[in-house]
Design a protein around this motif. Structure first.
Motif, short mmCIF file in Angstrom:
data_model
loop_
_atom_site.label_atom_id
_atom_site.label_comp_id
_atom_site.label_asym_id
_atom_site.label_seq_id
_atom_site.Cartn_x
_atom_site.Cartn_y
_atom_site.Cartn_z
N TRP A 138 0.83 -1.20 0.00
CA TRP A 138 0.00 0.00 0.00
C TRP A 138 0.87 1.26 0.00
CZ3 TRP A 138 -5.20 -0.69 -0.43
CH2 TRP A 138 -5.70 -1.95 -0.11
N ALA A 139 0.39 2.26 -0.68
CA ALA A 139 1.05 3.58 -0.66
C ALA A 139 -0.03 4.64 -0.46
CB ALA A 139 1.80 3.83 -1.97
N GLN A 140 0.28 5.64 0.35
CA GLN A 140 -0.69 6.71 0.57
C GLN A 140 -0.67 7.67 -0.62
OE1 GLN A 140 -0.25 8.79 4.29
NE2 GLN A 140 -2.30 9.67 4.18
N THR A 141 -1.83 7.86 -1.23
CA THR A 141 -1.92 8.69 -2.44
C THR A 141 -2.85 9.88 -2.25
OG1 THR A 141 -3.65 7.22 -3.28
CG2 THR A 141 -1.38 6.78 -3.98
N GLY A 142 -3.33 10.09 -1.06
CA GLY A 142 -4.19 11.23 -0.77
C GLY A 142 -4.52 11.24 0.70
N LEU A 143 -5.26 12.23 1.14
CA LEU A 143 -5.65 12.30 2.54
C LEU A 143 -6.55 11.11 2.88
CD1 LEU A 143 -5.63 13.86 5.21
CD2 LEU A 143 -7.66 15.11 4.39
N ASN A 144 -6.01 10.20 3.71
CA ASN A 144 -6.73 8.98 4.12
C ASN A 144 -7.06 8.06 2.95
OD1 ASN A 144 -6.73 9.82 6.83
ND2 ASN A 144 -8.64 10.96 6.55
N ILE A 145 -6.35 8.18 1.85
CA ILE A 145 -6.54 7.31 0.69
C ILE A 145 -5.28 6.49 0.50
CG2 ILE A 145 -7.05 7.13 -1.76
CD1 ILE A 145 -9.37 8.19 -0.11
N TRP A 146 -5.43 5.17 0.50
CA TRP A 146 -4.32 4.25 0.31
C TRP A 146 -4.57 3.42 -0.95
CZ3 TRP A 146 -0.06 4.12 3.60
CH2 TRP A 146 -0.18 4.93 4.74
N THR A 147 -3.55 3.33 -1.79
CA THR A 147 -3.66 2.65 -3.08
C THR A 147 -2.78 1.40 -3.08
OG1 THR A 147 -4.07 4.74 -4.20
CG2 THR A 147 -3.36 2.90 -5.57
N SER A 148 -3.33 0.29 -3.59
CA SER A 148 -2.56 -0.94 -3.65
C SER A 148 -1.39 -0.78 -4.60
CB SER A 148 -3.45 -2.11 -4.10
OG SER A 148 -3.99 -1.86 -5.38
N GLN A 149 -0.23 -1.27 -4.19
CA GLN A 149 1.01 -1.14 -4.96
C GLN A 149 1.69 -2.50 -5.03
OE1 GLN A 149 2.27 1.98 -6.22
NE2 GLN A 149 0.18 2.63 -5.70
N VAL A 150 1.90 -2.98 -6.24
CA VAL A 150 2.62 -4.23 -6.43
C VAL A 150 3.66 -4.02 -7.52
CG1 VAL A 150 2.48 -6.67 -6.99
CG2 VAL A 150 0.62 -5.57 -5.74
N ALA A 151 4.92 -4.14 -7.16
CA ALA A 151 5.99 -3.93 -8.13
C ALA A 151 6.06 -5.08 -9.11
CB ALA A 151 7.33 -3.80 -7.40
N PRO A 152 6.47 -4.82 -10.37
CA PRO A 152 6.67 -5.92 -11.32
C PRO A 152 7.71 -6.91 -10.81
CG PRO A 152 6.69 -3.80 -12.44
CD PRO A 152 6.73 -3.51 -10.97
N VAL A 153 7.61 -8.12 -11.25
CA VAL A 153 8.54 -9.18 -10.85
C VAL A 153 9.29 -9.64 -12.09
CG1 VAL A 153 8.72 -11.51 -9.93
CG2 VAL A 153 7.12 -9.89 -8.91
N GLY A 154 10.58 -9.74 -12.01
CA GLY A 154 11.37 -10.24 -13.12
C GLY A 154 11.78 -9.15 -14.09
N PRO A 155 12.63 -9.48 -15.05
CA PRO A 155 13.15 -8.49 -15.99
C PRO A 155 12.11 -8.08 -17.02
CG PRO A 155 13.87 -10.67 -16.63
CD PRO A 155 13.14 -10.84 -15.32
N GLN A 156 12.38 -6.96 -17.68
CA GLN A 156 11.56 -6.55 -18.81
C GLN A 156 12.01 -7.37 -20.02
OE1 GLN A 156 11.76 -2.44 -20.54
NE2 GLN A 156 9.67 -2.35 -19.73
N LEU A 157 11.10 -8.19 -20.54
CA LEU A 157 11.44 -9.15 -21.59
C LEU A 157 11.37 -8.55 -22.98
CD1 LEU A 157 9.36 -12.10 -20.12
CD2 LEU A 157 11.80 -11.67 -19.81
N LEU A 158 10.55 -7.54 -23.14
CA LEU A 158 10.38 -6.91 -24.43
C LEU A 158 10.16 -5.43 -24.19
CD1 LEU A 158 9.59 -6.98 -27.56
CD2 LEU A 158 7.24 -7.11 -26.73
N THR A 159 10.86 -4.59 -24.92
CA THR A 159 10.62 -3.15 -24.80
C THR A 159 10.77 -2.49 -26.15
OG1 THR A 159 11.28 -1.11 -23.70
CG2 THR A 159 13.03 -2.71 -24.13
N ASP A 160 9.85 -1.63 -26.47
CA ASP A 160 9.87 -0.84 -27.69
C ASP A 160 9.53 0.60 -27.32
OD1 ASP A 160 10.15 -2.67 -30.22
OD2 ASP A 160 8.86 -3.73 -28.82
#
Length: 630
Positions: free
Chosen positions: A113-135
């Motif tokens: 969770w990360a606080q994104t406003g007054l009394n507002i918490w937003t779910s946060q999940v970081a990517p897992v693993g390397p970036q396999l394709l990028t353009d």
């Protein structure tokens, strides 16, 4: 025991067991001690994952057994057997509590969770693993070599474009790819865009993301985005996200999620655009990437409920971010695929456990015959615990199902049942299950469409607690006269405190009813709802919202009714109006089959494992649910 339910279940089990072939294979699944690289055919070398089970080729008579005490996140998709070769059976092995399937993501770590406003918490999940394709960009006058393009529509072209507005959306480079679509088609494959190749591993989670805009808004169905093997075009992944991609005229970011079903080093992401194209439309794409993700946490589908602290409480859903004004309210952002929760502190610091129930079934049995599912614990899915569709010879037995439903159906109406038999069903037994806290109905047979036939279906010896409705029955054909429901039994079940569950106060229309039968023009014959206990319904014993002509075909004998204070016995009518009845005489005047039932307190007492059963010396002895001995 000589009760009807026990005899029928035993008969089903004996018939199916005797039909199994001598060549059947037994598979074992252990989430902690197994590996998907194992053969899976012994307790010492079990499989590990649900994805391995779902992707396996199973033969009639095969069994798949999950280790007791184990936990898996996701849904089970069954395989069918044959009448001659035997059923494919799913169950449990070992000692301890039932294997548990969870339809939820865990958001129990403060880092989720990360606080994104007054009394507002937003779910946060970081990517897992390397970036396999990028353009990140499409510089240069020539077509980027890392993309390939196929079009059967004359005049459609692919070219670099240098008008990506970096100020309106974050991007590595202000350039984009332009697809000019000069024709129309109803075929997805008439315009295909392929990325460069990247590797995929069986069972792993992948996020396909890109930025896009269109000169004319277009909606691309979710199933038109693929991860395909680059040469054979075979599918290498299942979709985890069933939301269409609605591309507007302003730049937006889009994400889709997949689970690998095979391991291959040469896979492409494919955009199948033809079915969505219109004449003189241009589509701009930039910043395409494929990254590993954590399926156990990422909210890849709509969140229909948040369950706190091992079912001590739930959150309240709101439909707009601006409506987050009180503690415990949440909003699901379908574009960013995050939950926003109103809380004065990090939610994971004030709750020991947070489960985000996602829009999925825990068990799906679709267009199959000869399937058995038993001895599992299903929890926290925002659709249904078990859903069947167009099935024959199915046994669903001894499951525990809790906290199901909450996904959006339409507008602000939500859905979710414990066990749902959808559309055609023949020779189906639903027995010995314990269901609690279903958003809608714990047990149901229903369907919409042409020529729906429901026959020889039995709901026997089930326990339902604190769901909005206990049993729902309707059959709504496209053409009256083509469909029928016949030979259906709902017997020896106990329904406790319907209308007192988590969903009741969150529903736009509250309907805590034991039996819900409405809008069902198909003929119903030989319907038996007998020897059940209905205790503590808060609104109605029966909600009958249909113009059936065959009320005499509904046998309601031998039941024991004891509604909550102020509840009505019957609400009968249709969309044009309804009449309520508070007395047994009024109920019998509409449903004469209820004449021999009792309207008394069953004097419930704690039986085995604390389960409430009728006082054996009371007026409702030998009725309702009895905990199975197997």
């Amino acid at each position: 025991m000589t009760r009807t339910s026990k005899r029928l279940v035993a008969a089903c089990w004996l018939a199916w067991a005797c039909s199994a072939t001598a060549y059947a294979t037994d598979y074992y699944v252990d989430n902690l001690g197994g590996s998907d690289n194992n053969a899976g055919t012994s307790i010492s070398a079990p499989w590990a994952s649900l994805s391995k089970v779902n992707g396996a080729t199973l033969a009639p008579g095969d069994t798949v057994s999950f280790k007791r005490g184990g936990t898996w996140r996701g849904g089970l998709v069954t395989k069918g057997g044959t009448q001659g070769g035997g059923a494919v059976r799913y169950g449990a092995y070992g000692a301890g509590v039932k294997p548990r399937l969870l339809g939820s993501a865990s958001l129990s770590d403060p880092a989720d969770w990360a606080q994104t406003g007054l009394n507002i918490w937003t779910s946060q999940v970081a990517p897992v693993g390397p970036q396999l394709l990028t353009d990140p960009n499409f510089d240069g006058p020539a077509l980027p070599t890392r993309w390939t393009f196929s079009s059967k529509i004359a005049g459609t072209s692919l070219e670099p474009n240098d008008v990506f507005p970096a100020s309106s959306i974050s991007a590595p480079n202000p350039n984009s790819l332009k697809i000019s679509m000069n024709g129309t088609s109803t075929v997805a494959g008439s315009i295909d865009l392929y990325t460069n190749v990247f590797p995929v591993t069986n069972g792993a989670c992948y996020k396909l993301s890109f930025a896009a805009r269109a000169t004319i808004p277009m909606s691309v169905a979710w199933y038109n985005f693929k991860l395909w093997q680059s040469v054979s075009y075979a599918s290498m992944a299942d979709q985890l996200d069933f939301n269409n991609v609605n591309i507007g005229t302003a730049w937006g970011k889009y994400e889709l999620y997949f689970r690998g079903t095979a391991t291959d080093s040469s896979v492409r992401a494919v955009f199948r655009l033809g079915a969505s194209a219109v004449a003189d439309q241009a589509l701009y794409i930039d910043s395409a990437s494929v990254t590993g993700c954590d399926e156990q946490k990422r909210l890849v589908a709509e969140v229909g409920n948040l369950i706190f602290d091992d079912e001590q409480s739930v959150a309240t859903r709101v439909w707009n971010e601006a409506d987050l004004i009180a503690d415990g309210q949440y909003w699901y952002d379908p574009v960013a695929k995050v939950v926003k929760l109103y809380a004065t502190h990090n939610p994971a610091s004030t709750h020991t456990r947070i489960e985000a129930a996602m829009k999925r079934n825990l068990v799906t049995i679709a267009k199959q015959t000869d399937v058995e599912v038993r001895d599992l614990d299903l929890r926290y899915g925002a659709l249904h615990g078990v859903q069947t569709s167009d099935v024959q010879r199915v046994l669903i037995d001894n499951l525990d199902i809790a906290y199901m439903g909450g996904a959006q159906w339409q507008n602000q109406t939500r859905l979710g049942n414990g066990i749902e038999l959808w559309s055609n069903a023949a020779d189906v037994t639903v027995s010995n299950n314990r269901i609690s806290q279903a958003f809608d109905t714990a047990l149901t047979s229903q369907g919409i469409g042409p020529k729906i036939v429901v026959s020889n279906v039995h709901f026997l010896n089930n326990l339902v607690e604190s769901s909005e409705q206990c049993f729902e029955l309707w059959n709504r054909p496209d053409v009256v006269g083509e469909s029928t429901t016949k030979d259906l039994t709902f017997a020896h079940n106990t329904c406790l405190h319907v209308g007192t569950g988590w969903s009741h106060t969150q529903r736009p229309v509250q309907d805590g009813s034991d039996l819900l039968m409405y809008r069902s023009p198909a003929p119903m014959t030989n319907i038996h709802m007998i020897n059940n206990i209905f205790y503590g319904a808060v609104n109605y014993f029966i909600h009958l919202n249909t113009k059936w002509n065959g009320y005499t075909q509904i046998d309601l004998s031998g039941n024991c009714y004891y509604p909550a204070a102020g509840a009505l016995l019957l609400r009968a009518g249709d969309e044009t109006g309804a009449t309520s009845y508070s007395t047994a005489a009024g109920l019998v005047s509409v449903l004469p089959g209820a004449a021999t039932s009792m309207y008394v307190d069953p004097q419930l007492v704690a039986g085995p494992s604390g389960i409430l059963v009728p006082n054996p010396a009371g007026p409702c002895a030998a009725k309702g649910y009895v905990p199975p001995s197997i």
